[in-house]
Enzyme design. Structure first.
Site, mmCIF file in Angstrom:
data_model
loop_
_atom_site.group_PDB
_atom_site.id
_atom_site.type_symbol
_atom_site.label_atom_id
_atom_site.label_comp_id
_atom_site.label_asym_id
_atom_site.label_seq_id
_atom_site.Cartn_x
_atom_site.Cartn_y
_atom_site.Cartn_z
ATOM 1 N N CYS A 187 37.595 -54.948 58.564
ATOM 2 C CA CYS A 187 36.538 -54.850 59.578
ATOM 3 C C CYS A 187 35.930 -56.213 59.894
ATOM 4 C CB CYS A 187 35.434 -53.919 59.082
ATOM 5 S SG CYS A 187 36.031 -52.294 58.582
ATOM 6 N N ARG B 194 41.986 -59.308 62.276
ATOM 7 C CA ARG B 194 41.778 -58.554 61.043
ATOM 8 C C ARG B 194 42.408 -57.161 61.103
ATOM 9 N NH1 ARG B 194 36.889 -59.617 57.884
ATOM 10 N NH2 ARG B 194 36.353 -61.797 58.100
ATOM 11 N N TRP C 39 38.435 -50.969 60.833
ATOM 12 C CA TRP C 39 39.749 -50.502 60.393
ATOM 13 C C TRP C 39 39.484 -49.249 59.567
ATOM 14 C CZ3 TRP C 39 43.984 -54.229 58.183
ATOM 15 C CH2 TRP C 39 45.165 -53.507 57.953
ATOM 16 N N ASN D 244 30.919 -53.810 56.575
ATOM 17 C CA ASN D 244 32.264 -54.059 56.051
ATOM 18 C C ASN D 244 32.255 -53.745 54.563
ATOM 19 O OD1 ASN D 244 32.801 -55.102 58.558
ATOM 20 N ND2 ASN D 244 32.976 -57.229 57.884
ATOM 21 N N GLY D 245 33.347 -53.149 54.067
ATOM 22 C CA GLY D 245 33.452 -52.941 52.630
ATOM 23 C C GLY D 245 33.347 -51.486 52.254
ATOM 24 N N GLU E 18 53.632 -63.449 37.140
ATOM 25 C CA GLU E 18 52.850 -63.820 38.315
ATOM 26 C C GLU E 18 52.033 -65.073 38.040
ATOM 27 O OE1 GLU E 18 50.424 -63.779 41.893
ATOM 28 O OE2 GLU E 18 52.509 -63.349 41.350
ATOM 29 N N LYS F 205 52.515 -68.638 40.104
ATOM 30 C CA LYS F 205 51.412 -69.287 40.823
ATOM 31 C C LYS F 205 51.238 -70.733 40.364
ATOM 32 C CE LYS F 205 50.123 -66.242 43.690
ATOM 33 N NZ LYS F 205 51.494 -65.714 43.625
ATOM 34 N N GLU G 280 54.009 -72.759 41.889
ATOM 35 C CA GLU G 280 53.919 -72.874 43.342
ATOM 36 C C GLU G 280 52.933 -73.950 43.799
ATOM 37 O OE1 GLU G 280 54.768 -68.606 45.467
ATOM 38 O OE2 GLU G 280 52.909 -68.779 44.320
ATOM 39 N N HIS H 150 63.207 -65.048 20.150
ATOM 40 C CA HIS H 150 64.633 -65.094 20.489
ATOM 41 C C HIS H 150 64.976 -66.302 21.355
ATOM 42 C CE1 HIS H 150 65.308 -61.077 18.788
ATOM 43 N NE2 HIS H 150 64.116 -60.790 19.291
ATOM 44 N N LYS I 79 54.824 -69.195 54.207
ATOM 45 C CA LYS I 79 54.123 -67.942 53.932
ATOM 46 C C LYS I 79 55.064 -66.746 53.983
ATOM 47 C CE LYS I 79 50.644 -65.329 53.048
ATOM 48 N NZ LYS I 79 50.118 -65.344 51.670
#
Length: 607
Positions: free
Chosen positions: A2, A27, A74, A98-99, A479, A483, A486, A502, A602
């Site tokens: 929103c 958005r 939204w 919003n939220g 992950e 990061k 990256e 191991h 991206k």
């Protein structure tokens, strides 16, 4: 996601607000509306669909006034109808929001018992009617707003205008962005600096727990107790066509801080909070009859899929195969007809994942895609799209999109378990309650920023870093390692903690930090044993744990970040946030290009 835009001035508000809403279209939204004060009265115009529909309505029914607020919605809670569109209000007040309001059910019951009448299906209307109730008790707008804000739980940004109070607007935010723009004898409020860019270059960014009282002459900032706070007015160089960072150093930092809101908004799309049940869109197949699942994705989305596999196998008892998309179709695995293919992509345009989708399609596999862009190529070629309500993600390194994907996968696992008869009503309510608690717990992670920065001081000196985790924490470790690679260009590798003996244990010395994700779950003792082995060989242990595991971890860790304790089911989502934050802080210390790291794009649209 929103969008909010508001203005207090001497010019007609509607054209200014409408243009701000145009700039927030990126958005995503499915309804829009504007409210102004007309001769002291609150007047609203709302329309479902795109802004052109609202424009047509405004042409037919003009909306004068110099104080106004607008919103692009939204739909998450309640259908995308004109009735559910913002602004919400009464004859005394209008608000845009919003939220999510996590305690809206409790507040709604209280307000209904007090005689307030609800007209919409949204949680947002609770704010308007609670505010209206306080106004009916004789409180002035500022005090009524503060009392209302102190009752709200969740992540939100809100703007309010009041009947008979021309030239007054009040805004507030908690775990959701809001910016104040300073003009000449006029003031502005917006979800981000993009909405305000054509109006002013002088912007103050609100912080969590801020309330602002705005008049034509300026803004008074305070906390929810009404105590004054200072917010710096910045001279922004934002170009009229760009997307702002809202006062953060980088887009990635901004997107990290959007985790709580994104998780909450994604849950609102997939969960009925009243019944505590997951609601999936209509499926062209029966989940109860699916023999297997096949998950495929690239990069961080693949790690999300790995966590999804743990959930689907453990909770739904559904056998799952998983492959990186770039390998799947070349491996040409045997597939069971009627299985479900679960494909995960932020953009919906990832070339390898799209190719895997088409390969699965040829083999009579049902296609369910988890996407952040729901008008993408993958969306058009899928049987079902499960949307992540993450909004635009500008930074190349994915952050909030990852936790949104996990949130969707968790909901899908619950729905699958229910369909297969592996989860009764009470068990589903228990898991859903853990999910609904996540936005608040995620917001608490940012209280540990200083501890994460201290940990980063160790990592920034390293050439190699080991990440360890067990069970669903292993993909979280992967992950974290990705990061770090990256955006800081430090070599990092993740291992299942039990695999350390191991081979990787030979790498351990004082120059190789060991980052571990170790919440107090069923595998906590096993993870601790692995960390003891690393420490015995000189390893520098940097551990993410929770309040229940902190005492045990503190005895062996060089540094520790203590997170809120949550249900084991949702712990991977929560643990993801600080490992991403660690990578960000290390990259900032190294001075790399955080948002646009070298050699990366991206959306990878070529194989």
């Amino acid at each position: 996601m929103c969008g909010i835009c508001g203005v207090v001035g001497r010019r007609h508000a509607t054209p200014i607000v409408f243009e701000g809403l145009r700039r927030l279209e990126y958005r995503g939204y499915d309804s829009a509306g504007i409210a102004t004060l007309v001769d002291g009265r609150v007047e609203r115009r709302r329309a479902a669909g795109k802004l052109d529909n609202l424009a047509a309505l405004l042409k037919k029914e003009p909306l004068p006034g110099t104080t106004g607020i607008g919103h692009t919605r939204w739909a998450t809670h309640g259908a995308p109808t004109a009735c559910n569109a913002h602004p919400h209000g009464t004859e005394r007040v209008a608000i845009v929001h919003n939220g999510i309001i996590e305690n809206f059910e409790t507040l709604r019951r209280e307000l209904e018992e007090a005689g307030q009448v609800f007209e919409t299906e949204t949680d947002s209307e609770t704010i308007a009617l609670l505010l209206d109730y306080h106004l009916q008790q004789g409180l002035e707008p500022k005090e009524a707003a503060l009392r209302t804000l102190r009752r709200l739980e969740g992540a939100y940004a809100v703007a309010m205008i009041f009947a008979e109070h021309e030239g007054l607007m009040i805004g507030a935010c908690h775990s959701a962005p809001l910016a104040v723009g300073f003009g000449d004898d006029e003031m502005f409020l917006g979800s981000d600096s993009l909405a305000l860019a054509p109006l002013t270059r002088r912007i103050a960014y609100m912080e969590d727990g801020d309330c602002v009282v705005i008049t034509r002459k300026g803004a008074e900032f305070m906390n929810f107790k009404g105590e004054p706070v200072e917010r710096t007015i910045q001279q922004t160089a934002l170009a009229a066509g760009s997307i702002g960072k809202d006062g953060y150093r980088h887009y990635m930092e901004k997107e990290l801080h959007e985790h709580p809101l994104v998780i909450g908004q994604t849950l609102q799309r997939m969960v009925d909070p009243a019944s505590r049940r997951v609601i999936l869109p209509d499926l062209p197949f029966n989940l109860a009859e699916v023999p297997r699942a096949v998950i495929t994705a690239c990069g961080s989305a693949f790690f999300a899929g790995m966590i999804g596999r743990y959930w689907l196998e453990e909770i739904a008892r559904l056998p799952v195969d998983i492959d990186v998309a770039s390998e799947m179709r070349y491996r040409n695995p045997p597939l069971t007809e009627g299985s479900v293919g679960l494909l995960i992509s932020q953009s919906g345009e990832t070339a390898d994942t799209l190719a895997a989708l088409r390969s699965l399609r040829q083999k009579a596999i049902h296609i369910v895609s988890v996407l952040n862009v729901e008008h993408s190529t993958m969306a058009r070629e899928s049987d079902v799209v499960l949307g992540t309500v993450a909004g635009p993600e500008i930074s190349v390194a994915s952050t909030k999109a990852f936790t949104a994907q996990l949130t969707v996968l968790a909901c899908f696992a619950i729905a699958t378990a229910r369909a297969r008869g592996k989860l009764d009503v009470l068990a589903e309510e228990h898991l859903v309650s853990a999910l609904l608690d996540l936005p608040s717990r995620a917001a608490e992670v940012f209280n540990q920023t200083d501890a994460i920065r201290a940990m980063a001081q160790v990592v920034v000196e390293a050439r190699d870093v080991l990440y360890l985790g067990r069970g669903s924490m292993f993909p979280v470790a992967m992950e974290g390692a990705l990061k770090l690679k990256e955006i800081s260009y430090i070599h990092a590798e993740a291992y299942a903690a039990g695999e350390m003996k191991h081979g990787p244990i030979s790498l351990i010395d004082r120059t190789v930090p060991i980052v571990a994700t170790a919440p107090s779950n069923a595998l906590f003792e096993k993870t601790l044993s692995n960390l003891q082995e690393a420490k015995a060989r000189g390893g520098r242990l940097l551990v993410f744990t929770d309040t229940k595991g902190a005492e045990r971890v503190s005895a062996i860790a060089e540094q520790m970040v203590v997170l809120p304790h949550v249900h084991d089911f949702v712990a991977p989502i929560l643990q993801t946030i600080p490992v991403q934050m660690l990578a960000y802080e290390v990259a900032v210390m190294k001075g790399t290009d955080v948002d646009q790291p070298r050699n990366l794009a991206k959306s990878v649209t070529v194989e």
